[in-house]
Design an enzyme around this catalytic site. Structure first.
Site, PDB file in Angstrom:
ATOM      1  N   ASP A 117     -82.966  20.795 -11.457  1.00 16.68           N
ATOM      2  CA  ASP A 117     -81.821  19.883 -11.421  1.00 16.68           C
ATOM      3  C   ASP A 117     -81.775  19.089 -12.717  1.00 16.68           C
ATOM      4  OD1 ASP A 117     -79.558  18.969  -9.993  1.00 16.68           O
ATOM      5  OD2 ASP A 117     -80.583  17.092  -9.576  1.00 16.68           O
ATOM      6  N   TYR A 119     -79.395  16.269 -15.468  1.00 13.91           N
ATOM      7  CA  TYR A 119     -78.931  14.870 -15.531  1.00 13.91           C
ATOM      8  C   TYR A 119     -77.924  14.820 -16.674  1.00 13.91           C
ATOM      9  CZ  TYR A 119     -79.983   9.740 -15.644  1.00 13.91           C
ATOM     10  OH  TYR A 119     -79.956   8.365 -15.595  1.00 13.91           O
ATOM     11  N   HIS A 124     -72.755   8.948 -15.646  1.00 14.52           N
ATOM     12  CA  HIS A 124     -73.771   8.682 -14.626  1.00 14.52           C
ATOM     13  C   HIS A 124     -75.027   8.082 -15.260  1.00 14.52           C
ATOM     14  CE1 HIS A 124     -76.303   9.186 -11.104  1.00 14.52           C
ATOM     15  NE2 HIS A 124     -77.133   9.947 -11.799  1.00 14.52           N
ATOM     16  N   ARG A 133     -81.902  -0.869 -16.265  1.00 11.94           N
ATOM     17  CA  ARG A 133     -82.445  -1.335 -17.546  1.00 11.94           C
ATOM     18  C   ARG A 133     -81.424  -2.246 -18.225  1.00 11.94           C
ATOM     19  NH1 ARG A 133     -83.143   4.073 -17.458  1.00 11.94           N
ATOM     20  NH2 ARG A 133     -81.482   4.390 -18.992  1.00 11.94           N
ATOM     21  N   GLU A 191     -75.548  13.165  -4.212  1.00 14.04           N
ATOM     22  CA  GLU A 191     -75.218  13.395  -5.617  1.00 14.04           C
ATOM     23  C   GLU A 191     -74.285  14.606  -5.649  1.00 14.04           C
ATOM     24  OE1 GLU A 191     -78.632  13.607  -8.172  1.00 14.04           O
ATOM     25  OE2 GLU A 191     -78.990  11.449  -8.029  1.00 14.04           O
ATOM     26  N   GLU A 193     -72.668  17.521  -7.239  1.00 14.65           N
ATOM     27  CA  GLU A 193     -73.067  18.347  -8.372  1.00 14.65           C
ATOM     28  C   GLU A 193     -72.443  19.740  -8.280  1.00 14.65           C
ATOM     29  OE1 GLU A 193     -77.183  18.463  -9.345  1.00 14.65           O
ATOM     30  OE2 GLU A 193     -77.603  16.449  -8.579  1.00 14.65           O
ATOM     31  N   ASP A 225     -77.145  17.087  -3.989  1.00  9.68           N
ATOM     32  CA  ASP A 225     -78.564  16.766  -4.185  1.00  9.68           C
ATOM     33  C   ASP A 225     -78.865  15.464  -3.445  1.00  9.68           C
ATOM     34  OD1 ASP A 225     -81.168  16.743  -5.182  1.00  9.68           O
ATOM     35  OD2 ASP A 225     -80.582  15.663  -6.993  1.00  9.68           O
ATOM     36  N   ARG A 229     -83.118   6.972  -2.282  1.00  8.36           N
ATOM     37  CA  ARG A 229     -83.288   6.117  -3.457  1.00  8.36           C
ATOM     38  C   ARG A 229     -84.492   5.191  -3.348  1.00  8.36           C
ATOM     39  NH1 ARG A 229     -80.415   8.897  -7.110  1.00  8.36           N
ATOM     40  NH2 ARG A 229     -78.216   9.078  -6.543  1.00  8.36           N
ATOM     41  N   GLN A 232     -87.583   7.351  -3.905  1.00  8.63           N
ATOM     42  CA  GLN A 232     -87.555   7.762  -5.317  1.00  8.63           C
ATOM     43  C   GLN A 232     -87.996   6.626  -6.238  1.00  8.63           C
ATOM     44  OE1 GLN A 232     -83.627   8.912  -6.592  1.00  8.63           O
ATOM     45  NE2 GLN A 232     -84.270   9.440  -8.664  1.00  8.63           N
ATOM     46  N   TYR A 236     -91.431   7.289  -8.557  1.00 12.38           N
ATOM     47  CA  TYR A 236     -91.014   8.081  -9.697  1.00 12.38           C
ATOM     48  C   TYR A 236     -91.468   7.572 -11.052  1.00 12.38           C
ATOM     49  CZ  TYR A 236     -86.669   7.306 -12.559  1.00 12.38           C
ATOM     50  OH  TYR A 236     -85.723   7.014 -13.503  1.00 12.38           O
ATOM     51  N   LYS A 245     -86.356  13.546  -3.359  1.00 10.41           N
ATOM     52  CA  LYS A 245     -85.345  14.585  -3.583  1.00 10.41           C
ATOM     53  C   LYS A 245     -85.618  15.874  -2.812  1.00 10.41           C
ATOM     54  CE  LYS A 245     -82.922  12.802  -7.179  1.00 10.41           C
ATOM     55  NZ  LYS A 245     -81.454  12.789  -7.324  1.00 10.41           N
ATOM     56  N   THR A 249     -81.450  20.054  -0.224  1.00 12.07           N
ATOM     57  CA  THR A 249     -80.385  20.239  -1.202  1.00 12.07           C
ATOM     58  C   THR A 249     -79.377  21.191  -0.569  1.00 12.07           C
ATOM     59  OG1 THR A 249     -81.935  20.007  -3.051  1.00 12.07           O
ATOM     60  CG2 THR A 249     -79.796  21.022  -3.527  1.00 12.07           C
ATOM     61  N   THR A 338     -75.656  14.710 -11.230  1.00 16.96           N
ATOM     62  CA  THR A 338     -74.520  13.997 -10.661  1.00 16.96           C
ATOM     63  C   THR A 338     -73.321  14.026 -11.593  1.00 16.96           C
ATOM     64  OG1 THR A 338     -76.065  12.517  -9.560  1.00 16.96           O
ATOM     65  CG2 THR A 338     -73.776  11.813  -9.660  1.00 16.96           C
ATOM     66  N   GLU A 352     -73.840   4.584  -7.536  1.00 18.56           N
ATOM     67  CA  GLU A 352     -72.861   4.075  -8.496  1.00 18.56           C
ATOM     68  C   GLU A 352     -71.648   3.457  -7.806  1.00 18.56           C
ATOM     69  OE1 GLU A 352     -72.424   7.081 -11.962  1.00 18.56           O
ATOM     70  OE2 GLU A 352     -73.208   8.175 -10.226  1.00 18.56           O
TER      71      GLU A 352
END
Length: 404
Positions: A117, A119, A124, A133, A191, A193, A225, A229, A232, A236, A245, A249, A338, A352
């Site tokens: 998978d 990104y 996103h 961040r 997600e 996808e 996906d 959260r 994760q 992670y 995850k 799927t 995503t 999001e």
């Protein structure tokens, strides 16, 4: 309505012809099917009845033999099936081999080998960066514009559309908690996808260049996906997604061949950083796809992500996935990551859409930050086709059920 008489403009008309695997009514036997309108053609039986040399590829319980046969066979089979469902001389032979879509059982259409998978959406990635961040000078990580970021997932939990998704359990720890706790995820997400299905394998130690993308990739499908959260977030760092995850799927029951999407090819967004030669697609055919996606929860549309905005293309992802010498296998599946556009309505995850739970969605049956037990999520999409007609992609649906 008889299957030969599909209404003009039907997104599953003879310009589309996606492949799947089904069981006829009253049978547990699986065979390759091709969708036409709201019917399914038993492709193996049709091939046998019409003396096709490709009958051995189509009278199978999985798409893998057809996937492995290669691009020439893919084109020949598609050309033959198009004739079977459009040429009046074939009607008497082929029409009895159709089944109403509502009466068949659909299965996972291919045996999944490896699952990767990515990104690949800048929108996103920037949204996630701004959420987690906020003090960083750039919402993207330093490597993001230089390579397609991805992770290896769990192929054994790829399931076909319509399969219930059991709410996963695991460790989670909020920033203010003194220690982790164990229990069902309370921040279960989606997600939206697109998945790409590999047909022809490659030799270990030999990277697959950008120009060989269509020699190896058979087609695409919608992919959800599912993401826990809270699990994760705790697991992670410093590695990547794992239990948050790997529990499920979901993919469509229908694989749309790339040949059905030639009219949907578009250039990807303008590159802002110089790419290394193996990723430089400036001299390649347009690598993006104009897919118009829709996300609904319990029948209510909450987002419409545009796949044309994806920064990294499927060809670049394939090239990067193999540049270290890793080999491809028939049945490999890789997800785009995503799909999110620049506006709030175009975001492909609840993370999001609710801005990490801060701004709940108002649905007819109540507010949502993340998924509740009983929620049904459906992804659908279409692409521009020849002469203005739409190419429909098989939808992906999953219902959340509580864990034991």
């Amino acid at each position: 309505m008889p299957p030969f008489d599909v209404p003009e403009g039907d997104p599953f008309g003879p310009h589309n012809l996606p492949y799947g695997v089904f069981s006829p009514p009253g049978s547990s036997e699986r065979t390759v099917g091709v969708r036409l309108g709201d019917h399914v053609l038993d492709a193996g039986a049709a091939a046998h009845a019409l003396g096709s040399p490709y009958a051995s590829l189509l009278a199978r319980p999985t798409l893998n033999p057809l996937l492995a046969a290669g691009r020439t066979a893919w084109s020949d089979v598609r050309r033959a099936i198009t004739a079977w469902v459009t040429v009046p001389a074939h009607r008497e032979t082929v029409e009895p081999l159709f089944h109403p879509l509502s009466e068949v059982t659909l299965h996972l259409p291919f045996e999944v080998a490896d699952y990767v998978d990515f990104y690949a959406s800048e929108n996103h990635a920037r949204n996630v960066g701004r959420m987690f961040r906020p003090d960083a000078p750039d919402s993207l990580t330093p490597n993001w514009k230089h390579l397609p970021i991805g992770y290896h997932g769990r192929s054994g939990t790829v399931v076909v559309s319509g399969t219930d998704v059991v709410r996963p359990a695991g460790q989670r720890k909020a920033p203010t908690d003194p220690a982790p706790v164990f229990g069902p995820s309370v921040r279960l997400d989606i997600e939206a996808e697109v998945g790409f299905v590999v047909g022809v394998p490659s030799e270990m130690g030999r990277p697959v260049p950008l120009g060989a993308f269509r020699d190896h990739v058979f087609g695409l499908c919608l992919l959800n996906d599912w993401s826990a959260r809270d699990i994760q977030a705790w697991e992670y760092v410093p590695l990547g997604p794992f239990l948050g995850k790997s529990f499920a799927t979901s993919v469509s029951a229908w694989i749309t061949p790339l040949d059905a999407l030639d009219a949907a090819r578009v250039a990807p967004p303008e590159r802002t950083h110089e790419l290394l030669p193996y990723l430089d697609d400036s001299d390649e055919e347009p690598g993006g796809y104009d897919l118009r996606m829709s996300v609904s929860i319990n029948g209510h549309v909450v987002a419409e992500p545009p796949f044309s905005t994806m920064y990294w293309t499927a060809a670049q992802q394939l090239a990067h996935m193999t540049v270290n010498g890793a080999s491809l296998r028939t049945g490999d599946l890789y997800g785009s990551g995503t799909v999110s556009g620049p506006t709030e309505r175009e975001r492909g995850s609840l993370l999001e859409l609710t801005w990490n739970g801060r701004d709940p969605l108002e649905l007819p049956d109540g507010k949502r930050t993340f998924l509740e037990d009983g929620d049904v999520v459906t992804l659908s999409a279409w692409a521009p086709g020849p002469d203005g007609v739409r190419v429909g992609l098989g939808e992906v649906t999953g219902r959340i059920v509580p864990g034991s």
